[in-house]
Design an enzyme around this catalytic site. Structure first.
Site, PDB file in Angstrom:
ATOM      1  N   GLU A 199      -2.610   5.090  10.443  1.00  0.00           N
ATOM      2  CA  GLU A 199      -3.999   4.675  10.581  1.00  0.00           C
ATOM      3  C   GLU A 199      -4.533   5.276  11.869  1.00  0.00           C
ATOM      4  O   GLU A 199      -3.835   5.274  12.906  1.00  0.00           O
ATOM      5  CB  GLU A 199      -4.126   3.150  10.637  1.00  0.00           C
ATOM      6  CG  GLU A 199      -3.857   2.452   9.317  1.00  0.00           C
ATOM      7  CD  GLU A 199      -3.991   0.938   9.429  1.00  0.00           C
ATOM      8  OE1 GLU A 199      -3.998   0.287   8.376  1.00  0.00           O
ATOM      9  OE2 GLU A 199      -4.078   0.416  10.569  1.00  0.00           O
ATOM     10  N   GLN A 240       0.818  -1.209   0.000  1.00  0.00           N
ATOM     11  CA  GLN A 240       0.000   0.000   0.000  1.00  0.00           C
ATOM     12  C   GLN A 240       0.858   1.269   0.000  1.00  0.00           C
ATOM     13  O   GLN A 240       0.493   2.267  -0.616  1.00  0.00           O
ATOM     14  CB  GLN A 240      -0.919  -0.008   1.220  1.00  0.00           C
ATOM     15  CG  GLN A 240      -1.921  -1.140   1.194  1.00  0.00           C
ATOM     16  CD  GLN A 240      -2.582  -1.384   2.541  1.00  0.00           C
ATOM     17  OE1 GLN A 240      -2.195  -0.816   3.561  1.00  0.00           O
ATOM     18  NE2 GLN A 240      -3.597  -2.231   2.548  1.00  0.00           N
TER      19      GLN A 240
END
Length: 846
Positions: free
Chosen positions: A743, A460
């Site tokens: 995150e 990612q």
């Protein structure tokens, strides 16, 4: 004697009359560590108010300073001590604002307590620290007079009181150097050879010096000088822990030569006689310099030695080498929160048909000075079979300083966070995805050369620094490069790439290597505007292993701090280390290096490590794991309010990882706080656990990941995740970040729990409103609000909207629709929506 006003005199009398009532009997019965010890001060009002008067146990005598701010008084406790309380009995001329500080060597100071608004009388202050020297540093006076103390009392536990001055000559036969020598027959070594028929003599000029290296930091109590006819009339006896910063132990004027002994009080590894005026027309000449040390009851910590039970050193002829790799991998493949820690060290040579599979807490490194010195015709492999082909949890492992020629032409390195790939020469390609191309979320490459193509495939995000690649095939969301030859061009508006031609400032991580049969640690030099690998040029310095305390499982924090106070560096061998004291790094240029993800766990709510506001400390290669009792700050770099310029020799933090929870409940208000200026943060993962043991909104609560208060701090490769409040809060000026991955906390119970100042959600990366200059490139924040998927986070990034703030290539992503972002930065950028995991981007702000 100065004249005071009647009011001041009455106040002083009142202070004396009140004295018995202000000292509880328990304190009065306890003898301070400071009483009767050597004391010095920045100034003394007159001969009757000497520094020693503040530690003589007599409340009718006092120290007083000149009538100006920034004055200090300090006491030498005689040996290293754990200090728990300081009592200041002020005379009428008291300090309104002051600091209490502690030091291991009398030159580098750490704040114990900052006091503002004192009203005089008796101040009793609970503190926590270790050192030999304690001082009161006045900031603002309360009166027009100076600072004045009846008594300066320090309480705690000494490691061992000095019992006497040894008769042995600690200088004899040790290495000696001098500013000059008269001729080849009068070298510096002749003054420490134990022979009164040989001598050192200098050139006929002032100043001149002679110094001896005692081999380790010692408690110094007496120096004997046996002068030849050409003697020193005026000179200083000095000591130093590192041979660079010197403390004057004794100033001698009007000496007449011959043989003389001088009592001193201090510590150091190096002792120097610094002559400022000669007694004759010749130079300085000493038959012998003798140094005597005190007996403290605590033997010095020895440097060097073996590397402990969990370091596996091999060479190409080692029997069963593949089995050694396989055995460790079998233990560590899925041991995500286990206690096993391993380091493979490969001596230079060629290794054939090897596949070193790396599990958790396993590191592999070559022992050559250059990567190509250790050649593996085979692979170093990370895959995700243990997790059904999902590589998003392949944390905590590393490879460093070797060359690979993969069997099938491409090596597999399918890692997530905290898995650095440094100083590697891949003679082929590199595949960053797991077998089957399952999910992957990494990662970091630095100072490496990949001859073939790098294929990230399902990764990612990724950051690559100061390297060269033969090609780069694709990217998912955020692929950032700085100083990488062969990197793809920036295309963030339509693709994943952010590319900077150079890295503005970098310095590679220190590493262990073999020089012949001797272990040394190479400390690379700073580079500016770097591009490509640093080797084989290898600018930097080497430090022999005997200048390191080799820390092994079972070592105590007290011993670790004693080693640091002696001037040793630290090499943590693989293991888990519980700390009952904060590790205090106070000496410039100290190296703290971990092998095999050595793990520090602070017990009982202490901070794990403090670094003083000094030049050039290197922190590298270890994990700090929060304990179950809340720590205020797990790692603090620099003292609060630090302002010193370290641009020429910055402190670096590299592959230092922070974990709160996962291995069990963990609590910390702040994970990392950077107060010093010019610090380089090069690859860190600061993680509040979202899975494992001891995980819950309050069970492993941690409000802040990284707080930056220092100016001119640079972060390259910054991974910070899941904090209860801000993941990154940047309060210093002229900060820069190249690559950020984040995150938000999965377990926020609802929007109300993260709403503040009318804003839903704490920004992943917040630049304080007061900051005027800041710049960042390649930043991503993802939300996965599994506890309440209806949360709409206001934005991923919050910064002042001024011309000096420049943000490049930002994105926010909703992972599968579990929560959303309303904007990317401030109120700019399209909202995320749905479950398609499509980034919302801003390529430039403002």
């Amino acid at each position: 004697m100065r004249l005071r006003s009647l009011g001041a005199a009455l106040a002083a009398t009142a202070a004396l009359l009140a004295l018995p009532a202000t000292h509880p009997s328990a304190t009065a019965a306890e003898t301070p560590l400071s009483q009767g010890k050597s004391a010095t001060a920045s100034s003394e009002e007159n001969g009757g108010t000497a520094a020693a008067k503040a530690v003589d146990g007599d409340t009718g005598t006092r120290w007083s300073s000149a009538a100006s701010d920034d004055q200090w008084v300090r006491v030498d406790l005689g040996s290293t001590a754990t200090v728990t309380r300081v009592v200041l009995n002020w005379e009428a001329a008291y300090g309104k604002d002051y600091k209490l500080q502690i030091s291991g060597d009398g030159s580098t100071w750490t704040d114990l307590k900052s006091v503002t608004g004192s009203d005089g009388g008796t101040d009793t202050l609970d503190v926590s620290g270790r050192g030999r020297y304690v001082r009161m540093l006045g900031v603002h006076r309360a009166t027009a007079w100076g600072y004045s103390l009846w008594e300066f009392q320090v309480f705690g536990t000494a490691d061992g009181a000095q019992a006497g001055c040894g008769t042995a000559n600690a200088a004899q036969g040790k290495a000696a150097t001098a500013s000059s020598t008269e001729n080849a027959g009068t070298p510096a070594s002749a003054a420490v050879d134990g022979d009164t028929g040989t001598r050192w003599s200098s050139q006929a000029a002032d100043p001149q010096w002679l110094r001896v290296d005692l081999g380790s930091v010692q408690d110094l109590c007496r120096v004997d000088l046996n002068w030849e006819a050409a003697y020193g009339k005026d000179f200083q006896i000095q000591a130093s822990a590192d041979g660079q910063s010197w403390n004057t132990l004794k100033t001698v004027t009007g000496a007449t030569g011959g043989t003389a002994s001088y009592d001193v009080s201090g510590s150091g590894r190096y002792v120097r006689i610094y002559g400022t005026a000669r007694g004759t027309g010749y130079g300085y000449s000493l038959w012998e310099l003798a140094v005597h040390t005190g007996t403290t009851g605590v033997p010095p910590v020895q440097g060097g030695g073996d590397l402990g039970p969990n370091v596996i050193v091999v060479d190409p002829s080692t029997p069963g080498l593949q089995q050694k790799f396989d055995d460790v991998f079998a233990k560590q493949e899925s041991a995500q929160f286990g206690a096993g820690r391993y380091q493979f060290l490969l001596k230079p040579g060629t290794y054939n048909n090897i596949n070193a599979q790396l599990g958790f807490y396993t590191s592999i490194s070559g022992l050559g000075l250059n990567p190509d010195d250790t050649q593996i015709n085979g692979d170093v492999t990370v895959d995700a079979g243990w997790f059904n082909g999902n590589a998003t949890q392949n944390f905590w492992r590393s490879a460093e300083n070797l060359a690979l020629k993969p069997v099938n032409g491409t090596d597999r390195w399918a890692v997530a966070q905290a898995a650095p790939f440094r100083r590697i020469h891949v003679q082929g390609g590199l595949n960053l995805a797991p077998n089957g191309y399952g999910w992957a979320s990494g990662g970091y490459i630095a100072d490496s050369k990949i001859d073939g193509t790098v294929g990230p495939y399902s990764q990612q995000q990724w950051y690559t620094r100061d390297s060269s690649v033969g090609g780069w095939t694709n990217g998912v969301w955020n692929m950032t490069f700085s100083g990488v030859q062969g990197a793809p061009a920036t295309n963030f508006d339509s693709g994943p790439y952010t590319t900077l031609d150079t890295t503005p400032v970098s310095r590679e991580k220190p590493f262990l290597y073999l020089d012949g049969s001797a272990y040394k640690v190479f400390v690379p030099a700073k580079r500016t505007n770097a591009r490509g690998v640093s080797w084989p040029a290898n600018a930097g310095t080497s430090i022999p292993l005997d200048q390191f305390y080799v820390v092994k499982p079972g070592a105590t924090a007290a011993t670790i701090n004693q080693a640091l106070a002696q001037g040793l560096n630290l090499l943590f061998t693989p293991g888990v280390y519980h700390l009952d004291q904060t590790i205090d790094v106070t000496r410039p240029n100290t190296v703290v290096l971990g092998l095999g993800l050595a793990t520090l766990v602070p017990d009982n709510g202490i901070d794990a490590m403090h670094v003083a506001d000094v030049d050039g400390v290197r922190l590298a290669g270890f994990l700090i794991d929060a304990g179950p009792v809340n720590s205020d700050t797990l790692l603090r770099i620099g003292t609060p309010g630090a302002t010193a310029d370290h641009s020429a020799n910055p402190t670096t933090m590299q592959d230092v990882f922070i974990r709160i929870g996962g291995a069990g409940p963990g609590l910390a208000t702040n994970s990392v706080v950077v107060n010093s200026d010019d610090v380089i943060i090069d690859h860190t993962w600061i993680w509040r656990a979202d899975h494992g043991s001891g995980v819950g909104w309050d069970t492993n609560r941690a409000d802040y990941g990284l707080r930056v208060n220092g100016d001119d701090v640079l972060a390259t490769g910054l991974f910070v995740e899941h904090f209860n409040k801000y993941d990154v809060y940047w309060n210093g000026e002229r900060g820069r970040t190249i690559f950020f991955q984040n995150e938000k906390a999965y377990d926020a119970p609802n929007a109300a729990a993260i709403t503040h100042d009318g804003i839903t959600g704490y920004a992943a990366y917040k630049v304080a409103d007061s900051v005027t200059t800041h710049e960042a490139w390649g930043l991503g924040s993802y939300c996965n609000y599994t506890a309440d998927p209806s949360i709409v986070q206001a934005h991923g990034f919050q910064v002042p909207a001024t011309s000096g703030i420049r943000m490049h290539d930002l994105l926010v992503i909703s992972l599968g629709g579990k929560g959303q972002y309303a904007h990317v930065v401030n109120s700019t950028g399209a909202p995320t929506s749905g479950t398609d995991t499509v980034p919302s981007k801003v390529t430039s702000f403002p």
